[in-house]
Design an enzyme around this catalytic site. Structure first.
Site, PDB file in Angstrom:
ATOM      1  N   PRO A  93      71.310 -61.589-137.172  1.00 43.63           N
ATOM      2  CA  PRO A  93      72.650 -61.579-138.010  1.00 43.63           C
ATOM      3  C   PRO A  93      72.020 -61.209-139.464  1.00 43.63           C
ATOM      4  CG  PRO A  93      72.075 -63.640-137.801  1.00 43.63           C
ATOM      5  CD  PRO A  93      71.192 -63.191-136.851  1.00 43.63           C
ATOM      6  N   LEU A  94      72.759 -60.001-140.077  1.00 42.86           N
ATOM      7  CA  LEU A  94      72.402 -59.585-141.417  1.00 42.86           C
ATOM      8  C   LEU A  94      73.775 -59.181-142.082  1.00 42.86           C
ATOM      9  CD1 LEU A  94      69.550 -57.123-140.504  1.00 42.86           C
ATOM     10  CD2 LEU A  94      69.355 -59.491-141.825  1.00 42.86           C
ATOM     11  N   SER A  95      74.162 -60.105-143.066  1.00 44.55           N
ATOM     12  CA  SER A  95      75.176 -59.946-143.931  1.00 44.55           C
ATOM     13  C   SER A  95      75.061 -58.768-144.674  1.00 44.55           C
ATOM     14  CB  SER A  95      75.287 -60.938-144.869  1.00 44.55           C
ATOM     15  OG  SER A  95      76.449 -61.146-145.428  1.00 44.55           O
TER      16      SER A  95
ATOM     17  N   GLN B 267      78.243 -64.958-135.132  1.00 44.21           N
ATOM     18  CA  GLN B 267      77.687 -65.970-136.161  1.00 44.21           C
ATOM     19  C   GLN B 267      78.559 -66.844-136.959  1.00 44.21           C
ATOM     20  OE1 GLN B 267      74.898 -65.759-139.349  1.00 44.21           O
ATOM     21  NE2 GLN B 267      73.275 -67.195-138.129  1.00 44.21           N
TER      22      GLN B 267
ATOM     23  N   CYS C 195      71.092 -70.128-144.336  1.00 47.06           N
ATOM     24  CA  CYS C 195      71.421 -69.192-145.502  1.00 47.06           C
ATOM     25  C   CYS C 195      70.940 -69.967-146.564  1.00 47.06           C
ATOM     26  CB  CYS C 195      72.862 -68.671-145.370  1.00 47.06           C
ATOM     27  SG  CYS C 195      73.065 -67.594-146.658  1.00 47.06           S
TER      28      CYS C 195
ATOM     29  N   LYS D  60      70.678 -71.067-135.790  1.00 49.99           N
ATOM     30  CA  LYS D  60      69.788 -70.441-136.599  1.00 49.99           C
ATOM     31  C   LYS D  60      69.463 -71.179-137.935  1.00 49.99           C
ATOM     32  CE  LYS D  60      68.446 -65.931-138.247  1.00 49.99           C
ATOM     33  NZ  LYS D  60      68.814 -65.987-139.742  1.00 49.99           N
TER      34      LYS D  60
ATOM     35  N   ASN E  40      61.538 -66.175-135.825  1.00 47.76           N
ATOM     36  CA  ASN E  40      61.988 -65.284-136.715  1.00 47.76           C
ATOM     37  C   ASN E  40      61.210 -65.110-138.075  1.00 47.76           C
ATOM     38  OD1 ASN E  40      64.633 -65.289-138.980  1.00 47.76           O
ATOM     39  ND2 ASN E  40      64.075 -63.321-137.923  1.00 47.76           N
ATOM     40  N   GLY E  41      61.083 -64.376-138.829  1.00 46.17           N
ATOM     41  CA  GLY E  41      60.371 -63.955-139.863  1.00 46.17           C
ATOM     42  C   GLY E  41      59.061 -62.995-139.967  1.00 46.17           C
TER      43      GLY E  41
ATOM     44  N   SER F  87      64.690 -58.758-138.468  1.00 53.62           N
ATOM     45  CA  SER F  87      65.732 -58.867-139.569  1.00 53.62           C
ATOM     46  C   SER F  87      65.553 -57.767-140.536  1.00 53.62           C
ATOM     47  CB  SER F  87      65.571 -60.194-140.088  1.00 53.62           C
ATOM     48  OG  SER F  87      65.706 -61.281-139.564  1.00 53.62           O
TER      49      SER F  87
HETATM   50  C1  LIG Z   1      70.221 -58.558-146.209  1.00 52.47           C
HETATM   51  C2  LIG Z   1      70.157 -59.924-145.688  1.00 52.47           C
HETATM   52  C3  LIG Z   1      71.198 -60.703-144.935  1.00 52.47           C
HETATM   53  C4  LIG Z   1      71.239 -61.701-144.110  1.00 52.47           C
HETATM   54  N1  LIG Z   1      72.176 -62.050-143.401  1.00 52.47           N
HETATM   55  C5  LIG Z   1      72.111 -63.187-142.746  1.00 52.47           C
HETATM   56  C6  LIG Z   1      73.250 -63.758-142.103  1.00 52.47           C
HETATM   57  O1  LIG Z   1      74.319 -63.370-142.130  1.00 52.47           O
HETATM   58  N2  LIG Z   1      72.986 -64.829-141.121  1.00 52.47           N
HETATM   59  C7  LIG Z   1      71.966 -65.379-141.092  1.00 52.47           C
HETATM   60  O2  LIG Z   1      71.509 -66.251-140.126  1.00 52.47           O
HETATM   61  N3  LIG Z   1      70.787 -64.931-141.695  1.00 52.47           N
HETATM   62  C8  LIG Z   1      70.760 -63.825-142.327  1.00 52.47           C
HETATM   63  N4  LIG Z   1      69.885 -63.220-143.144  1.00 52.47           N
HETATM   64  C9  LIG Z   1      68.313 -63.723-142.744  1.00 52.47           C
HETATM   65  C10 LIG Z   1      67.807 -62.955-141.631  1.00 52.47           C
HETATM   66  O3  LIG Z   1      68.483 -63.005-140.442  1.00 52.47           O
HETATM   67  C11 LIG Z   1      66.343 -63.627-141.438  1.00 52.47           C
HETATM   68  O4  LIG Z   1      66.465 -64.930-141.003  1.00 52.47           O
HETATM   69  C12 LIG Z   1      65.426 -63.401-142.536  1.00 52.47           C
HETATM   70  O5  LIG Z   1      65.523 -62.165-142.898  1.00 52.47           O
HETATM   71  C13 LIG Z   1      64.059 -63.657-142.079  1.00 52.47           C
HETATM   72  O6  LIG Z   1      63.351 -62.595-141.393  1.00 52.47           O
HETATM   73  P1  LIG Z   1      62.436 -61.201-141.754  1.00 52.47           P
HETATM   74  O7  LIG Z   1      61.464 -61.847-142.607  1.00 52.47           O
HETATM   75  O8  LIG Z   1      62.047 -60.578-140.473  1.00 52.47           O
HETATM   76  O9  LIG Z   1      63.447 -60.661-142.704  1.00 52.47           O
HETATM   77  C14 LIG Z   1      69.788 -62.041-143.824  1.00 52.47           C
HETATM   78  C15 LIG Z   1      68.667 -61.583-144.203  1.00 52.47           C
HETATM   79  C16 LIG Z   1      68.872 -60.567-145.221  1.00 52.47           C
HETATM   80  C17 LIG Z   1      67.634 -59.813-145.921  1.00 52.47           C
END
Ligand SMILES: Cc1cc2nc3c(=O)[nH]c(=O)nc-3n(C[C@H](O)[C@H](O)[C@H](O)COP(=O)(O)O)c2cc1C
Length: 343
Positions: free
Chosen positions: A33-35, A87, A117, A156, A217-218, A241
């Site tokens: 999920p990415l807001s 989510q 978050c 999550k 994740n990460g 993500s």
């Molecule tokens: C722009 C943006 C929006 C995000 N929105 C959410 C969200 O709505 N829900 C959530 O659980 N995590 C959200 N995250 C966190 C990501 O899902 C993820 O856990 C985090 O970026 C770590 O993974 P990465 O290092 O591969 O980016 C968001 C991250 C970013 C950068």
């Protein structure tokens, strides 16, 4: 990030389905999920290359939803898109249970609760990663949502609040005991935000203490990183993500590798810009003027790694209309074609 060469030593179960309670998913690579990003339009692009992967909506505020008459656009699910998780975030078990019922009515195959978050606006109200500090509330949330719906409920989260409070092992056990059917662990603390490396070693430790599927994740920015992460953590799957921003190919690329042991050729810069055009047009059709505003950031993410990219990026960040954006992207493609043909 340092990448290691691909090795053929991936555990064979990574090419088998992922079981999230009663839901069977034919892929172990998930789109996070990415807001502001993972709307219906974006998910459609990701799914073209990763037809079997679990996708997530942007996070939905359960309190806001309680007061709304109509479902917000971020909760909209295409009846054809499966598997899909909606989510939710909040700290009130009753509102979350009510929101989960609405999410299931909209077509959610699973309900995911956001407990990771880091944003102040959300943690101050007791949601997101602040639930790591209130495990009793988190437990009550999972219990109540599990009781409210008959689809799997997942969580999550992060590894802890800060380095002095890495509580994920106890927290993951509690979530499992409360009825969560899968846990996704972002290997950073809340204090880290998105800085520093994701500490995958904690994900390996979580895997050792719970029986439900654990998703890592990460810092999954490439096929190589996904393979390394799966090998190091023993996780049941990986969730992509930031690596998918301006690159809806990543989930599919990793999935293809897990299924076949072969790497797909990456898209060319021209193909990336064609994809950006499609994304822009679809956002315009789906959201109108607001879609154009949101498209600006997507367009800048697509335009990287070629001569003239910085200039194109700057111009795309200012577009007011779909025509302007398409015109700029077409010019970018022509420029790349000319360069390729030695002109
Ligand atoms: C722009 C943006 C929006 C995000 N929105 C959410 C969200 O709505 N829900 C959530 O659980 N995590 C959200 N995250 C966190 C990501 O899902 C993820 O856990 C985090 O970026 C770590 O993974 P990465 O290092 O591969 O980016 C968001 C991250 C970013 C950068």
């Amino acid at each position: 990030m340092i990448e290691t060469p691909l090795t053929p030593t991936l555990p064979s179960q990574l090419a088998t389905p992922l079981h999230i309670g009663k839901v069977v998913v034919q892929s172990r690579v998930l789109q996070s999920p990415l807001s502001g990003v993972t709307d219906l339009v974006f998910r459609r692009l990701v799914r073209r290359y990763a037809p079997h992967s679990m996708m997530y909506t942007e996070m939905v505020n359960a309190t806001e939803l309680h007061h709304l008459q109509e479902l917000p656009k971020i909760m909209e699910v295409d009846p054809q898109e499966k598997p899909i998780s909606i989510q939710l975030f909040d700290c009130r078990p009753d509102f979350l249970a009510e929101a989960a019922e609405k999410a299931v009515a909209e077509g959610a195959d699973t309900i995911d609760i956001n407990m990771g978050c880091p944003v102040n606006k959300i943690t101050k109200k007791g949601g997101g990663s602040s639930l790591l500090r209130q495990p009793e509330v988190a437990t009550a949330i999972v219990r109540e949502v599990v009781n409210a719906v008959d689809v799997p409920v997942t969580v999550k989260t992060r590894i802890g609040w800060d380095d002095g409070e890495i509580t994920i092992l106890d927290f993951a056990r509690r979530m499992q005991d409360a009825g969560a059917q899968m846990i996704t662990v972002h290997g950073r603390t809340r204090a880290q935000g998105y800085n520093g490396n994701a500490r995958w070693e904690w994900i390996q430790r979580v895997k050792a203490v719970v029986g439900i599927p654990v998703i890592a994740n990460g810092d999954i920015f490439s096929v190589e990183a996904a393979v390394k992460c799966l090998q190091e953590t023993g996780a049941d799957g990986v969730m992509c993500s930031r690596g998918t921003l301006g690159y809806p190919f990543l989930v599919g690329e990793i999935d293809y590798f897990l299924q076949t042991g072969k790497k797909l050729p990456p898209p060319t810069s021209q193909e990336l810009l064609e994809c950006a055009k499609e994304h822009l047009e679809a956002l315009w059709v789906y959201k109108g003027k607001r879609g154009i505003q949101q498209a600006r950031k997507h367009m800048t993410w697509y335009t990287k790694g070629f001569n003239g990219a910085a200039e194109l990026r700057m111009q795309l960040s200012l577009i007011e209309t779909v025509e302007q954006g398409l015109d700029l992207l077409n010019r970018g493609i022509e420029m790349l074609n000319r360069e390729q043909n030695g002109a």
